[in-house]
Design an enzyme around this catalytic site. Structure first.
Site, PDB file in Angstrom:
ATOM      1  CG  ASP A  42      33.139 -16.442 -19.961  1.00  0.00           C
ATOM      2  OD1 ASP A  42      32.435 -15.900 -20.829  1.00  0.00           O
ATOM      3  OD2 ASP A  42      33.502 -17.637 -20.030  1.00  0.00           O
ATOM      4  CE1 TYR A  76      21.203 -22.712 -27.062  1.00  0.00           C
ATOM      5  CE2 TYR A  76      19.413 -22.451 -28.627  1.00  0.00           C
ATOM      6  CZ  TYR A  76      20.504 -21.938 -27.967  1.00  0.00           C
ATOM      7  OH  TYR A  76      20.901 -20.644 -28.193  1.00  0.00           O
ATOM      8  CE  LYS A 133      19.596 -19.961 -24.984  1.00  0.00           C
ATOM      9  NZ  LYS A 133      20.267 -18.905 -24.217  1.00  0.00           N
ATOM     10  CB  ILE A 157      24.757 -14.641 -33.663  1.00  0.00           C
ATOM     11  CG1 ILE A 157      23.307 -14.185 -33.405  1.00  0.00           C
ATOM     12  CG2 ILE A 157      25.734 -13.469 -33.604  1.00  0.00           C
ATOM     13  CD1 ILE A 157      22.741 -13.197 -34.400  1.00  0.00           C
ATOM     14  CB  THR A 214      29.196 -16.388 -31.529  1.00  0.00           C
ATOM     15  OG1 THR A 214      28.454 -17.614 -31.370  1.00  0.00           O
ATOM     16  CG2 THR A 214      28.242 -15.216 -31.630  1.00  0.00           C
TER      17      THR A 214
HETATM   18  N1  LIG Z   1      25.388 -17.829 -31.581  1.00  0.00           N
HETATM   19  C1  LIG Z   1      24.115 -17.982 -31.875  1.00  0.00           C
HETATM   20  O1  LIG Z   1      23.747 -18.279 -33.024  1.00  0.00           O
HETATM   21  C2  LIG Z   1      23.067 -17.747 -30.822  1.00  0.00           C
HETATM   22  C3  LIG Z   1      21.737 -17.646 -31.235  1.00  0.00           C
HETATM   23  C4  LIG Z   1      20.744 -17.438 -30.306  1.00  0.00           C
HETATM   24  C5  LIG Z   1      21.073 -17.347 -28.966  1.00  0.00           C
HETATM   25  N2  LIG Z   1      22.362 -17.448 -28.578  1.00  0.00           N
HETATM   26  C6  LIG Z   1      22.634 -17.351 -27.145  1.00  0.00           C
HETATM   27  O2  LIG Z   1      23.509 -16.288 -26.910  1.00  0.00           O
HETATM   28  C7  LIG Z   1      24.293 -16.559 -25.749  1.00  0.00           C
HETATM   29  C8  LIG Z   1      25.766 -16.373 -26.087  1.00  0.00           C
HETATM   30  O3  LIG Z   1      26.098 -17.290 -27.104  1.00  0.00           O
HETATM   31  P1  LIG Z   1      27.380 -17.095 -28.031  1.00  0.00           P
HETATM   32  O4  LIG Z   1      26.987 -17.558 -29.364  1.00  0.00           O
HETATM   33  O5  LIG Z   1      27.916 -15.736 -27.829  1.00  0.00           O
HETATM   34  O6  LIG Z   1      28.324 -18.220 -27.393  1.00  0.00           O
HETATM   35  P2  LIG Z   1      29.888 -18.219 -27.049  1.00  0.00           P
HETATM   36  O7  LIG Z   1      30.232 -19.658 -26.861  1.00  0.00           O
HETATM   37  O8  LIG Z   1      30.656 -17.415 -28.028  1.00  0.00           O
HETATM   38  O9  LIG Z   1      29.915 -17.470 -25.637  1.00  0.00           O
HETATM   39  C9  LIG Z   1      29.315 -18.041 -24.501  1.00  0.00           C
HETATM   40  C10 LIG Z   1      30.161 -17.691 -23.292  1.00  0.00           C
HETATM   41  O10 LIG Z   1      29.505 -18.263 -22.141  1.00  0.00           O
HETATM   42  C11 LIG Z   1      30.523 -18.812 -21.316  1.00  0.00           C
HETATM   43  N3  LIG Z   1      29.947 -19.870 -20.486  1.00  0.00           N
HETATM   44  C12 LIG Z   1      29.540 -21.106 -20.886  1.00  0.00           C
HETATM   45  N4  LIG Z   1      29.121 -21.814 -19.825  1.00  0.00           N
HETATM   46  C13 LIG Z   1      29.283 -21.005 -18.735  1.00  0.00           C
HETATM   47  C14 LIG Z   1      29.054 -21.185 -17.354  1.00  0.00           C
HETATM   48  N5  LIG Z   1      28.597 -22.336 -16.849  1.00  0.00           N
HETATM   49  N6  LIG Z   1      29.314 -20.139 -16.521  1.00  0.00           N
HETATM   50  C15 LIG Z   1      29.793 -18.971 -17.004  1.00  0.00           C
HETATM   51  N7  LIG Z   1      30.053 -18.753 -18.305  1.00  0.00           N
HETATM   52  C16 LIG Z   1      29.800 -19.771 -19.153  1.00  0.00           C
HETATM   53  C17 LIG Z   1      31.570 -19.349 -22.271  1.00  0.00           C
HETATM   54  O11 LIG Z   1      32.833 -19.512 -21.636  1.00  0.00           O
HETATM   55  C18 LIG Z   1      31.583 -18.277 -23.350  1.00  0.00           C
HETATM   56  O12 LIG Z   1      32.530 -17.281 -23.064  1.00  0.00           O
HETATM   57  C19 LIG Z   1      23.937 -17.974 -25.310  1.00  0.00           C
HETATM   58  O13 LIG Z   1      22.980 -17.906 -24.273  1.00  0.00           O
HETATM   59  C20 LIG Z   1      23.326 -18.574 -26.561  1.00  0.00           C
HETATM   60  O14 LIG Z   1      22.414 -19.613 -26.275  1.00  0.00           O
HETATM   61  C21 LIG Z   1      23.378 -17.654 -29.474  1.00  0.00           C
END
Ligand SMILES: NC(=O)c1ccc[n+]([C@@H]2O[C@H](COP(=O)([O-])OP(=O)(O)OC[C@H]3O[C@@H](n4cnc5c(N)ncnc54)[C@H](O)[C@@H]3O)[C@@H](O)[C@H]2O)c1
Length: 259
Positions: free
Chosen positions: A45, A165, A169, A198, A200
């Site tokens: 991370d 975004y 995706k 989600i 988060t």
């Molecule tokens: N939360 C949602 O609603 C949702 C929905 C669909 C898809 N997603 C996808 O799920 C994945 C995780 O999202 P999340 O909601 O858990 O987000 P989050 O922000 O809780 O976690 C993302 C993590 O990625 C790390 N990160 C960001 N940029 C980085 C980089 N350049 N190098 C290494 N690490 C990096 C951050 O430090 C963080 O710990 C993402 O790809 C997001 O697009 C999330």
């Protein structure tokens, strides 16, 4: 009687897994689930402190859980992460590419090109660079394995104000399919998961409670999903329960895409 899916836990004993973006949200849930299933887990991370905290909590309970700082947009850092995994564990079996950043709230006509490049750099280039390293490492060490890329319901639908975004995706799905074809004969499966909205940090930091309730209502199940619900599908894809599954995308979205 309600039977918890957690009772049907997987056993990843001796397997080595890498989770990018593993310090928060969906990635963190995958780290916790993999550790509970006895895998050794590398938490990659950008935020080292959070990765260290998580690893400190989970390391040694069953397998090892180690934190590594990585910026997935930086090819040299991603390759250094691969070298670290090989030096530390001698192999890589499983990977989850969850590092990602969120929506920008900018219509295309006004979109800041720098912000566009930033979203594509993390969500698409970062997934590509991680995948490239992981495929090479799995093929050279474990010989077979499974990788899951994090897509989104916005890999399947448009969303006003989030072109970068949405584009990133959609591209993750294409990248997943191409990589799956190229690695099927070598025994490395590559799939993606498309979460709905989600609960988060990525979502909570950008939307107040009222906005989150409205987002929950977009799903026929009338709520936001939890990171654990996404991790369940990720673990299934990583496991030998899914040995005939590659190049596929799995929606974990409370019915969002059925509307
Ligand atoms: N939360 C949602 O609603 C949702 C929905 C669909 C898809 N997603 C996808 O799920 C994945 C995780 O999202 P999340 O909601 O858990 O987000 P989050 O922000 O809780 O976690 C993302 C993590 O990625 C790390 N990160 C960001 N940029 C980085 C980089 N350049 N190098 C290494 N690490 C990096 C951050 O430090 C963080 O710990 C993402 O790809 C997001 O697009 C999330």
């Amino acid at each position: 009687m309600v039977v918890s899916a957690r009772q049907a836990a997987y056993d990843f004993r001796d397997a080595v897994a890498l989770v990018t973006g593993g310090a928060s949200g969906i990635g963190e849930a995958c780290v916790r689930a993999l550790a509970a299933a006895h895998a050794h887990v590398v938490v990659g991370d950008l935020t080292l402190e959070a990765a260290e905290q998580l690893a400190g909590e989970l390391d040694g309970r069953s397998g090892r859980v180690v934190p590594v700082q990585v910026d997935v947009t930086d090819q040299a850092r991603v390759e250094a992460l691969g070298a670290y995994v090989q030096a530390t564990f001698g192999r890589l079996d499983l990977a989850v590419n969850s590092a990602g950043i969120g929506v920008t709230n900018q219509p295309v006509v006004d979109h800041d090109p720098e912000m566009w490049r930033n979203v594509l750099a993390v969500n698409l280039d970062g997934t590509f660079l991680s995948l490239r390293m992981e495929l090479d490492l799995i093929r050279r060490t474990a010989g077979r394995g499974s990788i899951v890329n994090m897509a989104s319901v916005l890999a399947h639908r448009g969303w006003a104000g989030s072109a970068a975004y949405v584009a990133s995706k959609h591209a993750v799905i294409g990248l997943t399919r191409a990589a799956a074809l190229e690695n099927a004969e070598q025994g490395v499966r590559v799939n993606s998961v498309s979460p709905g909205f989600i609960e988060t940090p990525l979502l909570v930091e950008r939307h107040d409670a009222e906005a989150r309730a409205a987002m929950g209502a977009l799903h026929p199940l009338q709520r936001l999903g939890s990171p654990d619900e996404v991790a369940e599908t990720v673990l299934w894809l990583l496991s030998d329960s899914a040995t005939f599954v590659t190049g596929a995308d799995f929606a974990v979205e409370g019915g969002f895409l059925s509307r």
